[in-house]
Design an enzyme around this catalytic site. Structure first.
Site, PDB file in Angstrom:
ATOM      1  N   SER A  40       0.527 102.725  93.132  1.00 12.92           N
ATOM      2  CA  SER A  40       1.887 102.599  92.517  1.00 12.92           C
ATOM      3  C   SER A  40       2.550 103.612  91.543  1.00 12.92           C
ATOM      4  O   SER A  40       2.944 103.429  90.590  1.00 12.92           O
ATOM      5  CB  SER A  40       2.165 101.250  92.025  1.00 12.92           C
ATOM      6  OG  SER A  40       2.207 100.289  92.769  1.00 12.92           O
ATOM      7  N   CYS A  44       8.653 110.515  93.664  1.00 16.10           N
ATOM      8  CA  CYS A  44       9.811 110.991  93.313  1.00 16.10           C
ATOM      9  C   CYS A  44       9.939 111.623  92.105  1.00 16.10           C
ATOM     10  O   CYS A  44      10.919 112.455  91.819  1.00 16.10           O
ATOM     11  CB  CYS A  44      10.871 109.712  93.533  1.00 16.10           C
ATOM     12  SG  CYS A  44      10.670 108.626  94.730  1.00 16.10           S
ATOM     13  N   ASN A 305       9.768 100.194  99.592  1.00 19.19           N
ATOM     14  CA  ASN A 305       9.640  99.001  98.614  1.00 19.19           C
ATOM     15  C   ASN A 305      10.288  97.825  99.358  1.00 19.19           C
ATOM     16  O   ASN A 305       9.700  96.644  99.438  1.00 19.19           O
ATOM     17  CB  ASN A 305      10.324  99.208  97.389  1.00 19.19           C
ATOM     18  CG  ASN A 305       9.409  99.842  96.543  1.00 19.19           C
ATOM     19  OD1 ASN A 305       8.308  99.519  96.032  1.00 19.19           O
ATOM     20  ND2 ASN A 305       9.540 101.188  96.173  1.00 19.19           N
TER      21      ASN A 305
HETATM   22  C1  LIG Z   1       8.603 115.250  95.781  1.00 20.26           C
HETATM   23  C2  LIG Z   1       9.117 113.798  96.202  1.00 20.26           C
HETATM   24  C3  LIG Z   1      10.206 113.517  95.832  1.00 20.26           C
HETATM   25  C4  LIG Z   1      10.793 112.071  96.390  1.00 20.26           C
HETATM   26  N1  LIG Z   1      11.936 111.622  95.950  1.00 20.26           N
HETATM   27  C5  LIG Z   1      12.546 110.452  96.289  1.00 20.26           C
HETATM   28  C6  LIG Z   1      13.512 110.159  96.018  1.00 20.26           C
HETATM   29  O1  LIG Z   1      14.266 110.577  95.003  1.00 20.26           O
HETATM   30  N2  LIG Z   1      14.025 108.778  96.172  1.00 20.26           N
HETATM   31  C7  LIG Z   1      13.351 108.147  97.300  1.00 20.26           C
HETATM   32  O2  LIG Z   1      13.866 107.108  97.946  1.00 20.26           O
HETATM   33  N3  LIG Z   1      12.126 108.568  97.860  1.00 20.26           N
HETATM   34  C8  LIG Z   1      11.648 109.716  97.263  1.00 20.26           C
HETATM   35  N4  LIG Z   1      10.484 110.277  97.967  1.00 20.26           N
HETATM   36  C9  LIG Z   1       9.979 109.615  98.848  1.00 20.26           C
HETATM   37  C10 LIG Z   1       8.905 108.499  98.559  1.00 20.26           C
HETATM   38  O3  LIG Z   1       7.924 109.051  97.755  1.00 20.26           O
HETATM   39  C11 LIG Z   1       8.110 107.901  99.619  1.00 20.26           C
HETATM   40  O4  LIG Z   1       8.883 107.520 100.562  1.00 20.26           O
HETATM   41  C12 LIG Z   1       7.221 106.709  99.169  1.00 20.26           C
HETATM   42  O5  LIG Z   1       6.298 107.332  98.295  1.00 20.26           O
HETATM   43  C13 LIG Z   1       6.682 106.115 100.132  1.00 20.26           C
HETATM   44  O6  LIG Z   1       5.611 105.077  99.752  1.00 20.26           O
HETATM   45  P1  LIG Z   1       4.598 104.633 100.783  1.00 20.26           P
HETATM   46  O7  LIG Z   1       3.544 103.869 100.193  1.00 20.26           O
HETATM   47  O8  LIG Z   1       4.895 104.355 102.228  1.00 20.26           O
HETATM   48  O9  LIG Z   1       3.779 106.038 101.222  1.00 20.26           O
HETATM   49  P2  LIG Z   1       2.995 107.001 100.135  1.00 20.26           P
HETATM   50  O10 LIG Z   1       3.540 107.215  99.054  1.00 20.26           O
HETATM   51  O11 LIG Z   1       2.504 108.161 101.036  1.00 20.26           O
HETATM   52  O12 LIG Z   1       1.630 106.143  99.903  1.00 20.26           O
HETATM   53  C14 LIG Z   1       0.683 105.897 100.742  1.00 20.26           C
HETATM   54  C15 LIG Z   1      -0.902 105.700 100.329  1.00 20.26           C
HETATM   55  O13 LIG Z   1      -1.735 105.397 101.197  1.00 20.26           O
HETATM   56  C16 LIG Z   1      -3.132 106.141 100.836  1.00 20.26           C
HETATM   57  N5  LIG Z   1      -3.736 106.226 102.166  1.00 20.26           N
HETATM   58  C17 LIG Z   1      -3.259 106.571 103.259  1.00 20.26           C
HETATM   59  N6  LIG Z   1      -4.220 106.601 104.403  1.00 20.26           N
HETATM   60  C18 LIG Z   1      -5.532 105.867 103.689  1.00 20.26           C
HETATM   61  C19 LIG Z   1      -6.592 105.517 104.187  1.00 20.26           C
HETATM   62  N7  LIG Z   1      -6.825 105.598 105.368  1.00 20.26           N
HETATM   63  N8  LIG Z   1      -7.134 104.811 103.244  1.00 20.26           N
HETATM   64  C20 LIG Z   1      -6.898 104.320 102.052  1.00 20.26           C
HETATM   65  N9  LIG Z   1      -5.767 104.831 101.607  1.00 20.26           N
HETATM   66  C21 LIG Z   1      -4.741 105.511 102.419  1.00 20.26           C
HETATM   67  C22 LIG Z   1      -2.540 107.341 100.383  1.00 20.26           C
HETATM   68  O14 LIG Z   1      -3.350 108.271  99.704  1.00 20.26           O
HETATM   69  C23 LIG Z   1      -1.457 106.966  99.517  1.00 20.26           C
HETATM   70  O15 LIG Z   1      -1.642 106.730  98.385  1.00 20.26           O
HETATM   71  C24 LIG Z   1      10.125 111.526  97.445  1.00 20.26           C
HETATM   72  C25 LIG Z   1       8.897 112.142  97.721  1.00 20.26           C
HETATM   73  C26 LIG Z   1       8.462 113.051  97.276  1.00 20.26           C
HETATM   74  C27 LIG Z   1       6.994 113.742  97.658  1.00 20.26           C
END
Ligand SMILES: Cc1cc2nc3c(=O)[nH]c(=O)nc-3n(C[C@H](O)[C@H](O)[C@H](O)COP(=O)(O)OP(=O)(O)OC[C@H]3O[C@@H](n4cnc5c(N)ncnc54)[C@H](O)[C@@H]3O)c2cc1C
Length: 448
Positions: A40, A44, A305
Site C-alpha cells: 500500500s 503518485c 481503490n
Molecule cells: C509516478 C506516478 C504518479 C501517479 N500519480 C497518480 C495520481 O496523481 N493520481 C492517481 O489517481 N493515480 C496516479 N498514479 C497511478 C497509480 O499509482 C496507480 O493507478 C495505482 O498504483 C494502481 O494500483 P494497483 O494496485 O492496481 O497497481 P500497482 O500499484 O502497480 O501495484 C501492483 C502490485 O502488484 C505486485 N505484483 C504484480 N505482479 C505480481 C506477482 N506476480 N506476484 C506478486 N506480486 C505482484 C507489484 O509488485 C505491485 O506492488 C501514478 C502512478 C505513477 C507511477
C-alpha cells in the site's frame, strides 16, 4: 477456518480488496502475495520525493505489512506468484528471500497485479541510467542515481502526466530537462489545443519540449530521436520513462482469463473476471467508460481503490458494483494545474457523439483579486440533448479540482442548463461570480 481468498499484488488493487474483504467477513482466510518489500504505497507521490518536496521515500507507504497482519490478513512480501491454475485452484509462488517454490490452494482468487511502465524494445532502453517510476524500488533506484550528484541533462521520454510530473521534479533538482514526445502535442489525454497550453507552460518553466519526435535509441550519453540533423542526439545522463503502462495480466491470461483493451483483464460490474470466483481490480483490469459506455483501460489510483473495494465486498459474500470510470485525472506542472474528465474531441468522435464546444479564458479568482491567474476551460456537450460529455482545464493554482463539478455533472447525466444553474460557491478570492466552468457551459449552450 472458512474459505481461503488469495490475493496477488500488495498495493491499491490488491490490499484495498483485502481490507474490504476482511471488513465484510471475519471468517474468510486471506493470504496476499507481493513480490516487492512494500505494501500500500503511493506511486503518485514518487515525483514529489524525487523532486525533494517530500522526504523520506518511506513516507509514501500508507500501510505497512504489519498493519495488515493486525487485521488478520496474511500478507507475504518478497513472494512472486509465478503461475495460476484455475482448474486445480492453486497458485505457484517463488519465495524471493529463501529461493524456494511452493504451491497454495485457494477458494477465491483476486488479481491486483497492477501495471508496468512501457519500455520499448529499442537499443539502450535497458541501460542502468534509464528508469521507469512505478514502484518505490524504482524510485529508490533514481534516488540512488541522484545521490551526491549535480544533475546536468535529463531527458523524459513521454509527455503524459507522469512525464510532466517527473520533468518538474528534475527541474526542482536543478537539471536541464527535455521532454520528448512522439505526438504533435504533450498530454495526449487532452485535446491538442489544450495540450498546446501545457507545452507553453512547460517552456515557461524552463523545460525543453520536443514534439513529433520518436526516440529510436539511447546510449550512455544521449537519447537519439528520428529528427533530422545533429539535434537528433539529446544529451542525457539520466533518462526517465513516461510512456504509459502495460497491464500486468500475463498470469491471468496464461491461466485462461479473458483479456480486453490494451491486454487488460476483462471484469464485470462486480469486478469478477471471465472465470467464476476470480476477481480483479486496479491497473491490471479493464473498466467501462461512464459516458461512452465503452470498455477502457484507465490506470489511476482512485479507480484502483474503488474497484478493489467493490471486489473485496463481493469476494467476502457481499454485493457491490463498480460505477465505471469517467477518465478523470489531474496533475500539476509547477504553478500550472491541468485536469480532464469525460470525453475529449477524439474520444467523442470515436464514440459517435455529435457535440459542441464551449471554451473560455477566465481567471481562478475575481479578476481584481490579488493572485488571480488565467484559467482556460473547454467543455463538450452533446448536440441536441445538451448532455455534458467532458471537460478539460489548464490554469493557475485553484483550477484543477474544479473538474470535480463536471465529474458530478456527467455522472448525473446533467445537460449544460443544469450545470449553468448549479448554485456553486462564490467569493472573490475563490472564483469569478460565474465560475469559469459555468461560463464554458454557457458558451456551449450558445453553440447548441
Ligand atoms: C509516478 C506516478 C504518479 C501517479 N500519480 C497518480 C495520481 O496523481 N493520481 C492517481 O489517481 N493515480 C496516479 N498514479 C497511478 C497509480 O499509482 C496507480 O493507478 C495505482 O498504483 C494502481 O494500483 P494497483 O494496485 O492496481 O497497481 P500497482 O500499484 O502497480 O501495484 C501492483 C502490485 O502488484 C505486485 N505484483 C504484480 N505482479 C505480481 C506477482 N506476480 N506476484 C506478486 N506480486 C505482484 C507489484 O509488485 C505491485 O506492488 C501514478 C502512478 C505513477 C507511477
Amino acid at each position: 477456518m472458512g474459505e481461503r481468498l488469495v490475493i496477488i499484488g500488495g498495493d491499491a488493487g490488491g490490499m484495498a480488496a483485502a481490507t474490504q474483504a476482511r471488513r465484510t467477513s471475519q471468517t474468510l482466510e486471506i493470504v496476499a502475495f507481493e513480490r516487492g518489500a512494500d505494501t500500500s504505497y503511493s506511486a503518485c507521490g514518487i515525483p514529489a520525493v524525487l523532486g525533494g518536496e517530500v522526504f523520506p521515500l518511506g513516507a509514501l507507504v500508507a500501510k505497512t505489512p504489519d498493519h495488515f497482519r493486525k487485521m488478520n490478513i496474511d500478507i507475504r512480501t518478497r513472494q512472486l506468484v509465478t503461475a495460476v491454475d484455475f482448474e486445480a485452484r492453486t497458485v505457484e509462488v517463488e519465495d524471493l528471500v529463501h529461493r524456494r517454490h511452493y504451491k497454495l490452494g485457494y477458494d477465491l482468487l483476486h488479481f491486483g497485479t497492477g501495471a508496468t511502465p512501457a519500455r520499448p524494445e529499442l537499443p539502450g532502453f535497458d541501460l542502468s541510467h534509464v528508469h521507469g517510476v512505478q514502484t518505490l524500488a524504482d524510485a529508490a533506484g533514481v534516488l540512488g542515481f541522484l545521490e551526491g550528484r549535480t544533475l546536468g541533462d535529463v531527458v523524459v521520454v513521454g509527455g503524459g502526466y507522469v512525464g510532466l510530473e517527473m520533468a518538474e521534479a528534475m527541474i526542482r533538482r536543478g537539471a536541464r530537462v527535455t521532454v520528448v514526445d512522439a505526438s504533435p502535442e504533450v498530454m495526449g489525454t487532452l485535446d491538442p489545443d489544450m495540450g498546446r497550453l501545457v507545452a507553453r507552460a512547460m517552456r515557461m518553466h524552463g523545460i525543453a519540449v520536443r514534439n513529433d519526435e520518436r526516440v529510436i535509441g539511447i546510449d550512455e550519453r544521449a537519447v537519439h530521436t528520428d529528427a533530422d540533423g545533429p539535434g537528433s542526439a539529446i544529451p542525457a545522463e539520466l533518462v526517465i520513462l513516461g510512456l504509459g503502462v502495460r497491464p500486468n495480466a500475463e498470469l491471468a491470461a496464461a491461466a485462461g482469463a479473458e483479456l480486453g483493451v490494451k491486454g487488460s483483464i476483462v471484469v464485470d460490474r462486480r469486478q469478477e473476471t471471465s472465470v467464476e470466483g476470480v476477481y480483479a481490480a486496479g491497473d491490471c483490469c479493464q473498466s467501462i467508460h461512464l459516458v461512452s459506455g465503452r470498455p477502457v483501460h484507465v490506470a489511476v489510483g482512485t479507480v484502483a481503490n474503488k474497484m478493489a473495494r467493490v471486489a473485496g465486498t463481493n469476494l467476502a459474500g457481499g454485493y457491490a458494483t463498480f460505477a465505471g470510470v469517467a477518465g478523470t485525472a489531474a496533475t500539476r506542472l509547477c504553478s500550472t494545474e491541468i485536469a480532464r474528465t469525460g470525453l475529449g474531441e477524439a474520444e467523442a468522435d470515436h464514440a459517435a457523439f455529435d457535440y459542441v464546444v464551449g471554451k473560455v479564458e477566465s481567471t481562478t479568482k475575481a479578476g481584481y483579486f490579488p493572485g488571480a491567474e488565467e484559467m482556460i476551460v473547454k467543455l463538450l456537450a452533446e448536440k441536441g440533448s445538451g448532455r455534458v460529455l467532458g471537460a478539460q482545464i489548464v490554469g493557475g493554482p485553484g483550477s484543477a479540482k474544479r473538474i470535480d463539478t463536471v465529474v458530478a455533472a456527467l455522472s448525473a447525466r446533467m445537460d449544460v442548463d443544469d450545470l449553468i444553474g448549479l448554485d456553486l460557491a462564490y467569493a472573490p478570492f475563490f472564483s469569478t461570480v460565474w465560475d469559469p466552468l459555468q461560463i464554458a457551459a454557457r458558451k456551449a449552450r450558445e453553440a447548441l
